[in-house]
Enzyme design. Structure first.
Site, PDB file in Angstrom:
ATOM      1  CD1 TRP A 145      11.978   0.087  14.020  1.00 31.21           C
ATOM      2  CD2 TRP A 145      10.329   1.602  14.289  1.00 31.21           C
ATOM      3  NE1 TRP A 145      12.398   1.280  13.469  1.00 31.21           N
ATOM      4  CE2 TRP A 145      11.414   2.221  13.624  1.00 31.21           C
ATOM      5  CE3 TRP A 145       9.186   2.350  14.561  1.00 31.21           C
ATOM      6  CZ2 TRP A 145      11.374   3.566  13.231  1.00 31.21           C
ATOM      7  CZ3 TRP A 145       9.144   3.678  14.176  1.00 31.21           C
ATOM      8  CH2 TRP A 145      10.240   4.272  13.516  1.00 31.21           C
ATOM      9  CG  LEU A 202       3.791  -5.647  -7.883  1.00 32.93           C
ATOM     10  CD1 LEU A 202       4.575  -6.958  -7.753  1.00 32.93           C
ATOM     11  CD2 LEU A 202       4.339  -4.629  -6.888  1.00 32.93           C
ATOM     12  NE  ARG A 218       3.942 -16.917  16.096  1.00 32.56           N
ATOM     13  CZ  ARG A 218       4.594 -16.237  17.035  1.00 32.56           C
ATOM     14  NH1 ARG A 218       5.445 -16.854  17.826  1.00 32.56           N
ATOM     15  NH2 ARG A 218       4.413 -14.943  17.177  1.00 32.56           N
ATOM     16  CD1 TRP A 237     -11.084  -8.871  12.536  1.00 32.30           C
ATOM     17  CD2 TRP A 237     -11.413  -6.675  12.765  1.00 32.30           C
ATOM     18  NE1 TRP A 237     -11.411  -8.356  11.299  1.00 32.30           N
ATOM     19  CE2 TRP A 237     -11.617  -7.012  11.412  1.00 32.30           C
ATOM     20  CE3 TRP A 237     -11.567  -5.337  13.153  1.00 32.30           C
ATOM     21  CZ2 TRP A 237     -11.963  -6.075  10.443  1.00 32.30           C
ATOM     22  CZ3 TRP A 237     -11.910  -4.400  12.189  1.00 32.30           C
ATOM     23  CH2 TRP A 237     -12.106  -4.771  10.859  1.00 32.30           C
ATOM     24  NE  ARG A 252       5.918 -13.348  11.817  1.00 33.90           N
ATOM     25  CZ  ARG A 252       4.826 -13.798  12.384  1.00 33.90           C
ATOM     26  NH1 ARG A 252       4.324 -14.964  12.044  1.00 33.90           N
ATOM     27  NH2 ARG A 252       4.212 -13.080  13.305  1.00 33.90           N
ATOM     28  CG  ASP A 255       5.534  -9.538  13.494  1.00 31.63           C
ATOM     29  OD1 ASP A 255       4.831  -8.680  14.052  1.00 31.63           O
ATOM     30  OD2 ASP A 255       5.829 -10.625  14.024  1.00 31.63           O
ATOM     31  CG  ASN A 277       4.584  -2.040  11.808  1.00 31.85           C
ATOM     32  OD1 ASN A 277       5.637  -2.215  11.235  1.00 31.85           O
ATOM     33  ND2 ASN A 277       3.422  -2.025  11.180  1.00 31.85           N
ATOM     34  CB  SER A 282       0.805 -15.750  11.891  1.00 30.73           C
ATOM     35  OG  SER A 282       1.821 -15.777  12.852  1.00 30.73           O
ATOM     36  CD  GLU A 314      13.415 -22.594  -0.603  1.00 28.69           C
ATOM     37  OE1 GLU A 314      13.832 -22.537   0.571  1.00 28.69           O
ATOM     38  OE2 GLU A 314      13.503 -23.613  -1.307  1.00 28.69           O
ATOM     39  CG  HIS A 325       0.689   0.190  13.137  1.00 30.59           C
ATOM     40  ND1 HIS A 325       1.232  -1.066  12.977  1.00 30.59           N
ATOM     41  CD2 HIS A 325      -0.078   0.125  14.259  1.00 30.59           C
ATOM     42  CE1 HIS A 325       0.809  -1.856  13.957  1.00 30.59           C
ATOM     43  NE2 HIS A 325       0.016  -1.161  14.747  1.00 30.59           N
TER      44      HIS A 325
HETATM   45  C1  FPP Z   1       2.644  -5.945  12.509  1.00 30.49           C
HETATM   46  O1  FPP Z   1       3.305  -5.236  13.495  1.00 30.49           O
HETATM   47  C2  FPP Z   1       1.943  -5.103  11.591  1.00 30.49           C
HETATM   48  C3  FPP Z   1       0.593  -5.070  11.400  1.00 30.49           C
HETATM   49  C4  FPP Z   1      -0.382  -5.883  12.149  1.00 30.49           C
HETATM   50  C5  FPP Z   1      -0.019  -4.186  10.447  1.00 30.49           C
HETATM   51  C6  FPP Z   1       0.756  -3.925   9.208  1.00 30.49           C
HETATM   52  C7  FPP Z   1       0.298  -2.631   8.710  1.00 30.49           C
HETATM   53  C8  FPP Z   1       1.047  -1.696   8.113  1.00 30.49           C
HETATM   54  C9  FPP Z   1       2.458  -1.874   7.749  1.00 30.49           C
HETATM   55  C10 FPP Z   1       0.463  -0.388   7.788  1.00 30.49           C
HETATM   56  C11 FPP Z   1      -0.780  -0.396   6.938  1.00 30.49           C
HETATM   57  C12 FPP Z   1      -0.639  -1.139   5.677  1.00 30.49           C
HETATM   58  C13 FPP Z   1      -0.910  -0.673   4.444  1.00 30.49           C
HETATM   59  C14 FPP Z   1      -0.837  -1.634   3.310  1.00 30.49           C
HETATM   60  C15 FPP Z   1      -1.245   0.731   4.150  1.00 30.49           C
HETATM   61  P1  FPP Z   1       2.850  -5.492  14.977  1.00 30.49           P
HETATM   62  O2  FPP Z   1       1.919  -4.416  15.354  1.00 30.49           O
HETATM   63  O3  FPP Z   1       2.295  -6.870  15.114  1.00 30.49           O
HETATM   64  O4  FPP Z   1       4.203  -5.378  15.735  1.00 30.49           O
HETATM   65  P2  FPP Z   1       4.599  -6.105  17.085  1.00 30.49           P
HETATM   66  O5  FPP Z   1       4.539  -7.583  16.827  1.00 30.49           O
HETATM   67  O6  FPP Z   1       5.982  -5.620  17.323  1.00 30.49           O
HETATM   68  O7  FPP Z   1       3.630  -5.669  18.124  1.00 30.49           O
END
Ligand code: FPP
Length: 240
Positions: free
Chosen positions: A28, A134, A197, A72, A191, A23, A25, A199, A210, A40
């Site tokens: 950040w 893995l 959470r 989605w 997380r 979580d 991206n 989710s 844990e 992302h």
């Molecule tokens: C959460 O950050 C992240 C996601 C919903 C997508 C995770 C995807 C990647 C790391 C890239 C693609 C994955 C692979 C395996 C190639 P957010 O967008 O919910 O961040 P925010 O809560 O700050 O808005």
């Protein structure tokens, strides 16, 4: 520092199955004045580091929440970018994953993904199917409630058809109908980004896990963050 904590944790009990809610991206990227999609793509760099580190220290199963059914609802542009990122990452990374003996799996409604994603995932899974290192699982268009409901429906059908007695349905029979039936239960859930959470992620499989929450946003998370989470896990007394 990283080397020390790594040496320390590999002496101890490495969790057999780690699950991660990646979580932060978007936040950040926002903090850096960039758009969410940039966040992302930086998130993918973290995926690479964490897969490598997990493989190196002998984690058996790593399950990443890459896209939930709720995701989605995000703007079409962001959804498309995530799907494209998935395809381009697999194209670039699969050879290295294969070389490192990683076996790729997916859980979730893969049929709901764009055709190109489905194809790339299928090929990547096929290429790595005989690997013994893995087990890397990507949860895509995944909802744990849906997975549990699906298991309940399968068992209801079996019961109606006389293929199973209701009294024979126990935890292990139920677990066999989940998409995670071939994986052990999660021992450590991480997380990132400060939300405490679950989710709708692996609700059944997390029963005894844990839970480790860190404020670090996913693009800033790294191998040392993973080692710290494992160190924390090893220090906790596990009571069932
Ligand atoms: C959460 O950050 C992240 C996601 C919903 C997508 C995770 C995807 C990647 C790391 C890239 C693609 C994955 C692979 C395996 C190639 P957010 O967008 O919910 O961040 P925010 O809560 O700050 O808005």
């Amino acid at each position: 520092m990283a080397q020390t904590i790594k040496n320390q944790i590999i002496e101890g009990n490495i969790p057999r199955h780690i699950a991660i809610i990646m979580d932060g991206n978007g936040r950040w990227a926002k903090e850096k004045g960039m758009n969410r999609i940039f966040g992302h793509s930086q998130g993918v760099e973290t995926v690479r580091k964490i897969v490598e580190a997990s493989s190196e220290i002998g984690v058996g199963y790593l399950t990443l929440y890459a896209f939930s059914t709720e995701n989605w609802a995000r703007p079409k542009k962001e959804v498309n970018a995530l799907m494209e990122l998935l395809v381009s990452t697999l194209k670039v990374e699969i050879t290295k994953l294969h070389k490192n003996n990683v076996k790729l799996h997916t859980i979730g409604d893969i049929a709901a993904l764009p055709e190109k994603c489905q194809q790339e995932l299928e090929e990547s899974k096929k290429q790595t199917e005989n690997n013994t290192g893995l087990n890397l699982t990507l949860a895509l268009s995944y909802s744990s409630k849906k997975d549990i409901l699906n298991a309940a429906k399968i068992l209801a059908h079996k019961s109606v058809n006389g293929d199973i007695l209701i009294d024979d349905i126990d935890e292990s029979v139920f677990q066999q109908e989940l998409s995670t039936c071939n994986f052990p239960d999660v021992e450590l859930l991480i997380r990132t980004s400060g939300e405490n959470r679950i989710s709708n992620f692996l609700l059944w499989e997390l029963a005894y896990a844990e839970l480790y929450f860190t404020k670090t946003h996913w693009p800033d998370f790294d191998a040392e963050g993973l080692y710290q989470a494992i160190d924390d896990y090893q220090k906790r007394e596990r009571r069932f």
